[in-house]
Write a protein that holds these residues in place. Sequence first.
Motif, PDB file in Angstrom:
ATOM      1  N   SER A  54       0.815  -1.219   0.000  1.00 18.80           N
ATOM      2  CA  SER A  54       0.000   0.000   0.000  1.00 18.80           C
ATOM      3  C   SER A  54       0.848   1.269   0.000  1.00 18.80           C
ATOM      4  N   ASP A  55       2.142   1.142  -0.245  1.00 14.61           N
ATOM      5  CA  ASP A  55       3.032   2.303  -0.175  1.00 14.61           C
ATOM      6  C   ASP A  55       3.240   2.952  -1.542  1.00 14.61           C
ATOM      7  N   VAL A  56       4.094   3.960  -1.567  1.00 16.29           N
ATOM      8  CA  VAL A  56       4.393   4.686  -2.806  1.00 16.29           C
ATOM      9  C   VAL A  56       4.980   3.748  -3.852  1.00 16.29           C
ATOM     10  N   GLU A  57       5.812   2.819  -3.389  1.00 20.38           N
ATOM     11  CA  GLU A  57       6.435   1.880  -4.314  1.00 20.38           C
ATOM     12  C   GLU A  57       5.388   1.027  -5.026  1.00 20.38           C
ATOM     13  N   ASN A  82       5.599  -2.752  -0.140  1.00 17.03           N
ATOM     14  CA  ASN A  82       5.716  -3.533  -1.365  1.00 17.03           C
ATOM     15  C   ASN A  82       7.105  -4.164  -1.461  1.00 17.03           C
ATOM     16  N   GLY A  83       7.219  -5.158  -2.295  1.00 21.03           N
ATOM     17  CA  GLY A  83       8.531  -5.754  -2.535  1.00 21.03           C
ATOM     18  C   GLY A  83       9.489  -4.734  -3.124  1.00 21.03           C
ATOM     19  N   VAL A 105       5.331  -7.254   1.949  1.00 16.76           N
ATOM     20  CA  VAL A 105       4.116  -7.893   2.451  1.00 16.76           C
ATOM     21  C   VAL A 105       3.807  -9.176   1.680  1.00 16.76           C
ATOM     22  N   ARG A 106       4.230  -9.229   0.428  1.00 12.63           N
ATOM     23  CA  ARG A 106       3.986 -10.424  -0.388  1.00 12.63           C
ATOM     24  C   ARG A 106       4.716 -11.638   0.176  1.00 12.63           C
ATOM     25  N   GLY A 107       5.813 -11.399   0.893  1.00  8.29           N
ATOM     26  CA  GLY A 107       6.538 -12.500   1.504  1.00  8.29           C
ATOM     27  C   GLY A 107       5.893 -12.996   2.784  1.00  8.29           C
ATOM     28  N   ASP A 108       4.943 -12.215   3.322  1.00  6.99           N
ATOM     29  CA  ASP A 108       4.276 -12.591   4.571  1.00  6.99           C
ATOM     30  C   ASP A 108       2.934 -13.274   4.348  1.00  6.99           C
TER      31      ASP A 108
END
Length: 290
Positions: A54-57, A82-83, A105-108
């Motif tokens: 949900s961040d700028v990245e 994000n990654g 977060v994708r890793g969690d």
Amino acid sequence: MNAYPISVLGFGDNVVDKYEHIATMYPGGNAVNFAVFAKKLGVDRSAYMGIFGSDVEAEHVISSLCEEGVELARCQQVVGVNGAARVTVDETGDRIFLGSNEGGVRGDMRYVIDRFAAEYVRGFDLVHSGNYCFAERELPKIHAEGVPISFDFSDDSTDEYFEQIAPFVTYAFMSMGDAPMDEIKAKLEWVCKLGPRFACASRGSLGSVAYDGEHFYEQGIKPVAPEDLKDAMAAGDSLLTAFLVTYLAKQKAGEDGPDAIAACLDLAAGFAAETCKIEGSWGHPMAYEV
């Protein structure tokens, strides 16, 4: 009319590659790169399915994919980072990874293919994923739907990992650097015996070697003039994408066999060379604060 009447889906990772020497980030990730390159090549439909933070990245990756015309209908966005990977480039244009946040977060969490996602997946001619996509447990579901899978193994994929994943894969890709040719051919033969009908090993500046269960293929690189060389990031991703897109289209047209494979590998080498003339994986730079 599009150049290639096929539909493809990249499933798994999305990241920003943060080039620390210029404080600029670019969107990337194996599955995302596949979807973007397929779209650039001119497929009928190219989609990405995965989890964004949900961040700028994350917003930069999403907006960049939308600008490229990649379908995002089945993506998920959750609260979290994000990654991201930290990268620099040496004087030859080769990328040097400095570290990452392991997918953010994708890793969690994992993307679960439920009955509705499975119905969506059935609409594609091919699903592509890779070693860092955290998608391993979903591959049997895709395989059960009868959709071919391409998979990009890593140079640190263990034999056990190959034995776990390869039986669900139709097209296997890997990097073997400057390994001896006899070692490369033995590895490709072994991988195909596990299940894939095609395996390809990229070798950087030495080109690539492929095997279809009967024949080996050696493909050299297409040289890039020093003044045109920007960044070799995603050269391997562009190579496998161009091969798969052109080969799937030939299959649909009733063409197959050694001549078709050789022609597609040659075209793929040319497409990979063009990728090396672009900063980042496929452009879209954005400055960030160090």
